[in-house]
Design a protein around this motif. Structure first.
Motif, PDB file in Angstrom:
ATOM      1  N   GLY A 250      -9.926 -18.780   1.459  1.00 21.55           N
ATOM      2  CA  GLY A 250      -9.653 -17.831   2.530  1.00 21.55           C
ATOM      3  C   GLY A 250      -8.227 -17.949   3.049  1.00 21.55           C
ATOM      4  N   GLU A 251      -7.735 -19.177   3.197  1.00 18.29           N
ATOM      5  CA  GLU A 251      -6.355 -19.366   3.655  1.00 18.29           C
ATOM      6  C   GLU A 251      -5.374 -18.764   2.651  1.00 18.29           C
ATOM      7  N   ALA A 252      -5.650 -18.954   1.369  1.00 21.03           N
ATOM      8  CA  ALA A 252      -4.776 -18.386   0.337  1.00 21.03           C
ATOM      9  C   ALA A 252      -4.807 -16.862   0.383  1.00 21.03           C
ATOM     10  N   ILE A 253      -5.989 -16.294   0.581  1.00 19.40           N
ATOM     11  CA  ILE A 253      -6.123 -14.838   0.668  1.00 19.40           C
ATOM     12  C   ILE A 253      -5.357 -14.307   1.874  1.00 19.40           C
ATOM     13  N   ALA A 254      -5.437 -15.016   3.007  1.00 20.85           N
ATOM     14  CA  ALA A 254      -4.699 -14.597   4.202  1.00 20.85           C
ATOM     15  C   ALA A 254      -3.207 -14.538   3.911  1.00 20.85           C
ATOM     16  N   LEU A 255      -2.722 -15.481   3.133  1.00 23.29           N
ATOM     17  CA  LEU A 255      -1.306 -15.506   2.780  1.00 23.29           C
ATOM     18  C   LEU A 255      -0.925 -14.299   1.931  1.00 23.29           C
ATOM     19  N   PHE A 256      -1.793 -13.904   0.992  1.00 23.70           N
ATOM     20  CA  PHE A 256      -1.513 -12.721   0.167  1.00 23.70           C
ATOM     21  C   PHE A 256      -1.497 -11.444   1.011  1.00 23.70           C
ATOM     22  N   PHE A 257      -2.366 -11.393   2.029  1.00 26.98           N
ATOM     23  CA  PHE A 257      -2.307 -10.254   2.945  1.00 26.98           C
ATOM     24  C   PHE A 257      -0.978 -10.243   3.693  1.00 26.98           C
ATOM     25  N   GLU A 258      -0.564 -11.421   4.162  1.00 22.58           N
ATOM     26  CA  GLU A 258       0.685 -11.497   4.923  1.00 22.58           C
ATOM     27  C   GLU A 258       1.901 -11.154   4.064  1.00 22.58           C
ATOM     28  N   VAL A 285      -0.773  -0.964  -7.941  1.00 18.20           N
ATOM     29  CA  VAL A 285      -1.160  -0.567  -6.589  1.00 18.20           C
ATOM     30  C   VAL A 285      -2.644  -0.220  -6.540  1.00 18.20           C
ATOM     31  N   THR A 286      -3.131   0.522  -7.536  1.00 18.07           N
ATOM     32  CA  THR A 286      -4.549   0.874  -7.586  1.00 18.07           C
ATOM     33  C   THR A 286      -5.414  -0.380  -7.639  1.00 18.07           C
ATOM     34  N   TYR A 287      -5.006  -1.333  -8.472  1.00 22.61           N
ATOM     35  CA  TYR A 287      -5.768  -2.578  -8.596  1.00 22.61           C
ATOM     36  C   TYR A 287      -5.782  -3.335  -7.273  1.00 22.61           C
ATOM     37  N   MET A 288      -4.622  -3.456  -6.631  1.00 21.20           N
ATOM     38  CA  MET A 288      -4.532  -4.218  -5.388  1.00 21.20           C
ATOM     39  C   MET A 288      -5.316  -3.540  -4.268  1.00 21.20           C
ATOM     40  N   GLN A 289      -5.341  -2.225  -4.259  1.00 27.29           N
ATOM     41  CA  GLN A 289      -6.122  -1.534  -3.239  1.00 27.29           C
ATOM     42  C   GLN A 289      -7.621  -1.763  -3.428  1.00 27.29           C
ATOM     43  N   SER A 290      -8.050  -1.781  -4.687  1.00 30.31           N
ATOM     44  CA  SER A 290      -9.470  -2.052  -4.947  1.00 30.31           C
ATOM     45  C   SER A 290      -9.825  -3.488  -4.567  1.00 30.31           C
ATOM     46  N   MET A 291      -8.898  -4.421  -4.852  1.00 28.30           N
ATOM     47  CA  MET A 291      -9.137  -5.814  -4.478  1.00 28.30           C
ATOM     48  C   MET A 291      -9.136  -5.983  -2.967  1.00 28.30           C
ATOM     49  N   LYS A 292      -8.260  -5.235  -2.275  1.00 24.48           N
ATOM     50  CA  LYS A 292      -8.241  -5.309  -0.818  1.00 24.48           C
ATOM     51  C   LYS A 292      -9.579  -4.868  -0.238  1.00 24.48           C
ATOM     52  N   ALA A 293     -10.127  -3.781  -0.767  1.00 27.40           N
ATOM     53  CA  ALA A 293     -11.419  -3.296  -0.283  1.00 27.40           C
ATOM     54  C   ALA A 293     -12.521  -4.321  -0.528  1.00 27.40           C
ATOM     55  N   LYS A 294     -12.527  -4.888  -1.729  1.00 25.05           N
ATOM     56  CA  LYS A 294     -13.543  -5.881  -2.067  1.00 25.05           C
ATOM     57  C   LYS A 294     -13.415  -7.128  -1.202  1.00 25.05           C
ATOM     58  N   ILE A 295     -12.199  -7.650  -1.099  1.00 24.88           N
ATOM     59  CA  ILE A 295     -11.981  -8.898  -0.365  1.00 24.88           C
ATOM     60  C   ILE A 295     -12.206  -8.695   1.137  1.00 24.88           C
ATOM     61  N   SER A 296     -11.820  -7.532   1.660  1.00 26.66           N
ATOM     62  CA  SER A 296     -12.054  -7.267   3.081  1.00 26.66           C
ATOM     63  C   SER A 296     -13.539  -7.323   3.401  1.00 26.66           C
ATOM     64  N   GLY A 297     -14.358  -6.791   2.504  1.00 26.07           N
ATOM     65  CA  GLY A 297     -15.807  -6.878   2.702  1.00 26.07           C
ATOM     66  C   GLY A 297     -16.301  -8.304   2.658  1.00 26.07           C
ATOM     67  N   GLN A 298     -15.758  -9.096   1.740  1.00 28.99           N
ATOM     68  CA  GLN A 298     -16.142 -10.506   1.663  1.00 28.99           C
ATOM     69  C   GLN A 298     -15.736 -11.259   2.926  1.00 28.99           C
ATOM     70  N   GLN A 324     -13.007 -14.780  10.715  1.00 28.00           N
ATOM     71  CA  GLN A 324     -12.846 -13.835  11.817  1.00 28.00           C
ATOM     72  C   GLN A 324     -11.365 -13.591  12.099  1.00 28.00           C
ATOM     73  N   LYS A 325     -10.568 -14.662  12.025  1.00 32.02           N
ATOM     74  CA  LYS A 325      -9.122 -14.515  12.237  1.00 32.02           C
ATOM     75  C   LYS A 325      -8.476 -13.705  11.106  1.00 32.02           C
ATOM     76  N   ILE A 326      -8.940 -13.930   9.889  1.00 32.83           N
ATOM     77  CA  ILE A 326      -8.399 -13.148   8.769  1.00 32.83           C
ATOM     78  C   ILE A 326      -8.780 -11.684   8.923  1.00 32.83           C
ATOM     79  N   VAL A 330      -6.290  -8.511   9.128  1.00 34.47           N
ATOM     80  CA  VAL A 330      -6.327  -7.375   8.206  1.00 34.47           C
ATOM     81  C   VAL A 330      -6.440  -6.068   8.968  1.00 34.47           C
ATOM     82  N   GLN A 331      -7.251  -6.064  10.023  1.00 34.82           N
ATOM     83  CA  GLN A 331      -7.493  -4.820  10.760  1.00 34.82           C
ATOM     84  C   GLN A 331      -6.432  -4.522  11.816  1.00 34.82           C
TER      85      GLN A 331
END
Length: 435
Positions: A250-258, A285-298, A324-326, A330-331
């Motif tokens: 999760g910390e690594a994912i937060a960094l990719f969002f940042e 971009v298409t791939y990253m947007q799909s991953m963002k949607a998937k990861i945001s749900g997770q 919750q902080k991540i 994101v939002q």
């Protein structure tokens, strides 16, 4: 000849009673106060020299005792002058311990190398520490206990964080860590052994810590597809791994969002490197947007995970808090802020980005009881973090009351905002994730 005699004297003392020697020496070192430290500087250096002498001895237990003594000293003091004079001597003996020592000695030597780099600070010495240590650490990762592997990974992260001069050097260490995180098939065609939860979580934390040193403009999103995809799989509940792995991922994912990698759009490149062509850009971009949607749900699911009957509650609160902080980041784009008072002289350490928060958490764990001392006196940490002064210390009683009133109002506003965001999470108000 003189050095040989000095080593012999050190051996006699350590062989007679290893444990007693290091205990008394460590106590003497830790009891030195700022007022009498100058007066006892010769005694301090003499004690440290005895530990160095013992590192030359054949008995593994003697070397382990010496390493423990040195670790105690480097945690209790910021030994800049000593390191300036003895850096290479210490480094070579620590590397020798990695080459010929037991798994316990290797673990101690790895920690000692990390503390050596932190004390030396950014510069030529830290770079030499990194250059000479990385090959040995890479070999040490291939064998040993889980505890040994964790020590190697953390050491690799620290020396690269302090000593790397460019992206190529940082990338070398990142690749070594990633091979532990996501092992590929070995040359004989068989699958590599999957790491334990403890090793995997440590590897991801070390990898994320080092990744914080890379600016977003130096990142080509295409190179991080595999990393993001695999980290996403680790967010799934898997009986093979515990929550410590999901928290690290999760910390690594937060960094990719940042960094903007998971927030790419067709109209902008978010400061990342240029793509080879427009087709490549659109695909990424298409791939990253799909991953963002998937990861945001997770992320949302993990932030709301219930701890019902029969559930594994270990680290559950830590997991919910992190995700919750991540989710809020994101939002809303808001990173959790940390204010940490580090001395009575009104000095406050402040973090305002995920990168800084990851760096703070890692260095606090790594330095342990030595964190406060290094935060107060080590210029390296001053360069890494934001330092401010608590101005209320110099205010009158009336002014302090007014300041506290303002702080309480701010805290109330923040609590109300947190409650609204928590309520939104509970009601499942997921903001559109394909924008």
């Amino acid at each position: 000849m003189g050095k040989s005699n000095r080593r012999k004297a050190g051996a006699d003392q350590f062989d007679s009673s290893d444990a007693d020697s290091v205990s008394s020496a460590s106590t003497a070192l830790s009891e030195l106060t700022p007022a009498n430290e100058t007066e006892h500087v010769n005694s301090l250096e003499f004690g440290l020299d005895k530990f160095i002498d013992a590192l030359y001895e054949k008995r593994g237990s003697t070397r382990e005792t010496a390493l423990l003594g040195l670790l105690d000293a480097f945690e209790s003091h910021v030994l800049h002058t000593f390191v300036e004079n003895k850096c290479i001597t210490l480094l070579h003996q620590y590397i020798n311990s990695i080459k010929r020592g037991s798994t316990k000695e290797i673990s101690l030597a790895c920690r000692a190398i990390g503390l050596l780099a932190i004390t030396a600070g950014a510069g030529s010495s830290a770079h030499e520490i990194m250059e000479e240590s990385v090959p040995q650490l890479s070999r040490a990762l291939k064998c040993g206990s889980d505890a040994c592997k964790i020590s190697v990974l953390e050491c690799l992260a620290v020396i690269s964080f302090v000593g790397a001069n460019d992206f190529a050097e940082t990338e070398t260490s990142l690749k070594i860590m990633w091979e532990v995180i996501h092992p590929k098939s070995v040359s004989n065609g068989g699958p590599s052994k999957r790491p334990s939860s403890a090793v995997l979580a440590a590897a991801i934390s070390a990898w994320s810590f080092l990744l914080t040193t890379i600016s977003s403009w130096r990142i080509n999103p295409d190179t991080w597809k595999e990393s993001i995809s695999f980290l996403s799989t680790l967010l799934e509940v898997d009986e093979r791994y515990d929550r410590s792995v999901r928290i690290a991922a999760g910390e690594a994912i937060a960094l990719f969002f940042e960094l903007g990698i998971l927030g790419m759009s067709y109209s902008e490149e978010n400061g990342v490197e240029n793509f080879n062509n427009e087709v490549s850009k659109r695909c990424t971009v298409t791939y990253m947007q799909s991953m963002k949607a998937k990861i945001s749900g997770q992320v949302y699911d993990l932030s709301m995970e219930a701890g019902g009957k029969g559930a594994d509650k270990k680290n559950l609160n830590g997991q919910r808090d992190l995700f919750q902080k991540i989710w809020d980041f994101v939002q809303m784009g808001e990173c959790p802020e940390v204010l940490l008072k580090i001395s009575s002289k009104r000095n406050i350490l402040r973090t305002s980005t995920w990168s800084q928060l990851i760096q703070l958490n890692f260095l606090k764990r790594y330095l342990g009881r030595g964190f406060l001392k290094h935060a107060q006196e080590n210029e390296l940490l001053h360069d890494v973090f934001e330092y401010t002064v608590d101005k209320t210390e110099s205010l009158s009683a009336k002014e302090k009351k007014i300041s506290r009133s303002g702080d309480e109002k701010g805290r109330t506003q923040k609590l109300n905002k947190d409650r609204r965001m928590a309520q939104a999470r509970k009601q499942g108000h997921l903001i559109a994730q394909d924008e």
